[in-house]
Design an enzyme around this catalytic site. Structure first.
Site, PDB file in Angstrom:
ATOM      1  N   ASP A   1     -22.000  57.669  12.276  1.00  0.00           N
ATOM      2  CA  ASP A   1     -21.354  57.940  11.067  1.00  0.00           C
ATOM      3  C   ASP A   1     -22.193  58.756  10.101  1.00  0.00           C
ATOM      4  OD1 ASP A   1     -18.697  56.814  11.161  1.00  0.00           O
ATOM      5  OD2 ASP A   1     -19.479  54.826  10.074  1.00  0.00           O
TER       6      ASP A   1
ATOM      7  N   GLY B   1     -11.426  53.545  10.584  1.00  0.00           N
ATOM      8  CA  GLY B   1     -12.243  54.744  10.389  1.00  0.00           C
ATOM      9  C   GLY B   1     -11.664  55.805   9.159  1.00  0.00           C
TER      10      GLY B   1
ATOM     11  N   THR C   1     -17.844  45.934  10.397  1.00  0.00           N
ATOM     12  CA  THR C   1     -17.696  46.871  11.355  1.00  0.00           C
ATOM     13  C   THR C   1     -18.864  47.190  12.347  1.00  0.00           C
ATOM     14  OG1 THR C   1     -17.170  49.231  11.834  1.00  0.00           O
ATOM     15  CG2 THR C   1     -18.668  49.021  10.040  1.00  0.00           C
ATOM     16  N   LEU C   2     -18.550  47.512  13.768  1.00  0.00           N
ATOM     17  CA  LEU C   2     -19.330  48.034  14.585  1.00  0.00           C
ATOM     18  C   LEU C   2     -19.201  49.453  14.787  1.00  0.00           C
ATOM     19  CD1 LEU C   2     -18.617  45.146  17.394  1.00  0.00           C
ATOM     20  CD2 LEU C   2     -20.869  45.684  16.177  1.00  0.00           C
ATOM     21  N   ASN C   3     -18.434  50.150  14.157  1.00  0.00           N
ATOM     22  CA  ASN C   3     -17.945  51.531  14.117  1.00  0.00           C
ATOM     23  C   ASN C   3     -16.813  51.712  15.128  1.00  0.00           C
ATOM     24  OD1 ASN C   3     -17.632  54.039  13.099  1.00  0.00           O
ATOM     25  ND2 ASN C   3     -19.440  54.962  14.507  1.00  0.00           N
TER      26      ASN C   3
ATOM     27  N   THR D   1     -13.192  48.485  13.092  1.00  0.00           N
ATOM     28  CA  THR D   1     -13.461  48.010  12.031  1.00  0.00           C
ATOM     29  C   THR D   1     -12.691  46.871  11.759  1.00  0.00           C
ATOM     30  OG1 THR D   1     -14.319  49.978  10.979  1.00  0.00           O
ATOM     31  CG2 THR D   1     -14.075  48.359   9.572  1.00  0.00           C
TER      32      THR D   1
ATOM     33  N   ARG E   1     -24.324  47.377   4.766  1.00  0.00           N
ATOM     34  CA  ARG E   1     -24.321  48.446   6.041  1.00  0.00           C
ATOM     35  C   ARG E   1     -25.631  48.559   6.633  1.00  0.00           C
ATOM     36  NH1 ARG E   1     -21.121  51.425   8.725  1.00  0.00           N
ATOM     37  NH2 ARG E   1     -20.980  53.498   8.060  1.00  0.00           N
TER      38      ARG E   1
ATOM     39  N   SER F   1     -19.843  55.505   4.816  1.00  0.00           N
ATOM     40  CA  SER F   1     -18.836  54.807   5.256  1.00  0.00           C
ATOM     41  C   SER F   1     -17.473  55.137   4.753  1.00  0.00           C
ATOM     42  CB  SER F   1     -19.167  53.417   5.129  1.00  0.00           C
ATOM     43  OG  SER F   1     -17.870  52.723   5.557  1.00  0.00           O
ATOM     44  N   SER F   2     -16.280  54.861   5.315  1.00  0.00           N
ATOM     45  CA  SER F   2     -15.025  55.109   4.631  1.00  0.00           C
ATOM     46  C   SER F   2     -14.627  53.596   4.080  1.00  0.00           C
ATOM     47  CB  SER F   2     -14.151  55.585   5.488  1.00  0.00           C
ATOM     48  OG  SER F   2     -14.550  57.032   5.934  1.00  0.00           O
TER      49      SER F   2
END
Length: 571
Positions: free
Chosen positions: A424, A475, A400-402, A382, A107, A453-454
């Site tokens: 985030d 997300g 992810t890049l968000n 993501t 992360r 993060s999710s």
């Protein structure tokens, strides 16, 4: 009466089918309705066909699941610019063919100059867009270091051989799908606005399906990563270009931040749902804890008897989700900075106590639900891919890049997109992020801290053997999508593809609304739930699950989400 066919004979039967030899009906039945979707030697399910092909080719060359994962990660950085990345980060859940498990946290981290109130104005209000669409929105990338560490610990093939396919895709170009062409056209104005003087992802005419996307700068960056490993990204020419890009927009990432970034191996979160062992990601993912809480919350209810997406099933799941997301808002964060009460959150008695306020007669208002309490506690875009090799080694990775295309800012000369993961964090207690999630102290901004993060990459065992590999982007909907996909297989007896394709719904405590995909619930179910006070909001697709199921015959059966360009390939 069924006659069990040993695994080796099933393999021979499959080969005969592929050769066009007709088999007796009883044997065909045991192989499944769609034998073309069952593979014995390995499988890759990911978000873009070219990347899936790269992964399968690595498996065919003798690479294991981790080798294929590394190759797929870099291929997605080329072919899936909205989410695949070298400028972002993610999580990996690993299970060897012999049952050993591990997780890797790569992360992103907050830069050393980050601070708790960095996105607030002088009046203490969140500055709109600052944590999303500026150079200050980016955390220190972890994807490259993550792949290097994964390969170092578990890989078999040479590092250079795993990066080379992505270089070819970037240098020679690849044909864009209609979906990617539409995404590039939709975001063209933002690319132009946020990248003055650059031409990345832009062309004089609109993108069309079948157009060739060539990325020479990205190819050069990947060449350096291939030749120099970690130093090809976190030092030298690429690092210089990244820092230069930061300086054009008052970004925070420094060479020292890059030098100090390291992935972390963490102990998996493990729990049971009936006879199934769930192996999933620990914090700073909120997904693993939330998934186990959700599964335990509904375990005692007869979901299979009630049926898929029926009113009682939906009601129990929504009420469980409401309570679990309330806990998420208070208790989840980076364990290196905050004492996450993992054991307390996963204690069966605690989870049962949370569901005691559930009333069949009416929806529980989210305003009446807060995070639980227990003794001893101290205060969209993501992508996911699932891979299994012929030895049964399994990898579940979400990266992810968000936001879609991250911050939409490309590093000049290096050709890769910057993430906007800083969103985030909780910019301000109680103020929602781009996904509507709220948080507090546990997820406040601190230098060097990983944002919550999710992402929920997960592996499931049954009887001590590999059963399922699953995960998704989406997300805040990631957790509920993984949750419902697992239930679709275990409780509703769906095939892997049917479980992935099935319509989904989502509740996250706040806002107090049940978001559903179009036609996810029939009119009678909606009417029953609405009369009990549930606010139903039909809308767009939820998640893009990519998963692999091991059938009772030992074959790999894939589920590639039809909501995207997701592809399943095996051999």
């Amino acid at each position: 009466m069924q006659h069990l066919i040993p695994r080796k004979y099933c393999f021979i039967a499959g080969m005969l089918l592929l050769a066009g030899i007709v088999l007796p009906g009883c044997v065909r039945g045991q192989l499944g309705r769609d034998s073309s979707d069952q593979y014995y030697n390995g499988m890759v399910v990911c978000a873009y066909p070219d990347a899936a092909k790269v992964g399968v080719e690595i498996l065919k060359k003798g690479g294991n699941a981790v080798d294929a994962a590394v190759a797929v990660q870099f291929a997605l950085a080329v072919t899936l610019p909205e989410a695949g990345n070298i400028g972002g980060g993610g999580f990996m859940v690993y299970r060897s063919g012999r049952g050993q498990t591990n997780t890797l946290d790569f992360r992103e981290k907050a830069p050393a100059t980050a601070s708790a109130n960095m996105y607030l104005d002088s009046a203490g209000n969140v500055i709109p867009g600052m944590s999303l669409s500026t150079h200050q929105a980016s955390g220190v990338p972890g994807s490259v270091d993550g792949m290097i560490q994964a390969h170092k610990k578990y890989g078999k093939l040479k590092w250079a051989d795993l990066v080379e396919p992505a270089i070819r895709l970037a240098r020679d170009g690849f044909k864009v799908t209609k979906r990617l062409a539409d995404d590039l056209n939709r975001n063209a104005a933002d690319f132009q606005k946020r990248n003055p003087g650059k031409k990345y992802f832009l062309k004089d005419t609109k993108w069309q399906e079948g157009d060739l996307l060539v990325q020479d700068d990205l190819a050069n960056t990947l060449e350096l990563i291939k030749d120099k490993g970690r130093d090809g990204f976190y030092a030298g020419k690429v690092a210089d270009m990244l820092i230069a890009e930061m300086q054009t927009g008052k970004g925070m990432i420094t060479k020292e931040d890059l030098k100090n970034y390291h992935s972390v191996w963490r102990k998996p979160i493990v729990g049971m749902y009936k006879d199934y062992k769930i192996i999933t990601m620990p914090p700073p993912s909120s997904g693993g804890i939330a998934l186990l809480q959700l599964l335990h919350s509904v375990e005692k209810y007869p979901l299979s008897k009630w049926g898929f997406n029926k009113d009682s099933t939906v009601q129990v799941i929504v009420e469980a989700e409401r309570r679990v997301y309330a806990d998420r808002s208070k208790y989840l964060g980076d364990p290196d900075f905050y004492k996450v009460p993992v054991d307390s959150l996963l204690r069966p008695a605690y989870i049962d106590s949370r569901m005691k306020s559930f009333d069949w007669a009416a929806a529980t208002p989210s305003s009446s639900i807060q995070a639980g309490s227990f003794v001893g506690y101290e205060s969209d875009q993501t992508t996911h891919y699932s891979i299994v090799d012929r030895e049964g080694n399994a990898v579940s990775i979400t990266t992810t890049l968000n936001g879609s295309f991250g911050s939409k800012i490309v590093v000049a000369g290096a050709g890769f997109l910057l993430n906007n993961e800083m969103d985030d964090f909780s910019s301000k207690q109680g103020v929602p992020n781009m996904y509507g999630l709220v948080g507090g102290k546990a997820n406040s901004i601190q230098p060097g801290k990983r944002m919550l993060s999710s992402m929920t990459p997960t592996i499931v065992e049954k009887g001590g053997k590999l059963f399922m590999v699953v995960g998704t982007p989406g997300g805040s909907t990631i957790i509920t999508s993984v949750f419902q996909t697992i239930l679709n297989v275990i409780e509703f007896n769906k095939s892997m593809q049917s479980a992935v394709s099935a319509k989904r719904f989502h509740h996250q405590w706040l806002p107090d609304v049940v978001n559903t995909e179009k036609d996810a619930l029939d009119s009678l179910t909606i009417d029953k739930l609405t009369k009990k006070g549930y606010k139903i909001n039909p809308g767009a697709g939820i998640g893009r699950v990519d998963a692999i199921l091991v059938t009772k015959w030992g074959y790999y059966q894939g589920g590639a989400d039809p909501r995207g360009d997701d592809t399943k390939m095996g051999w």
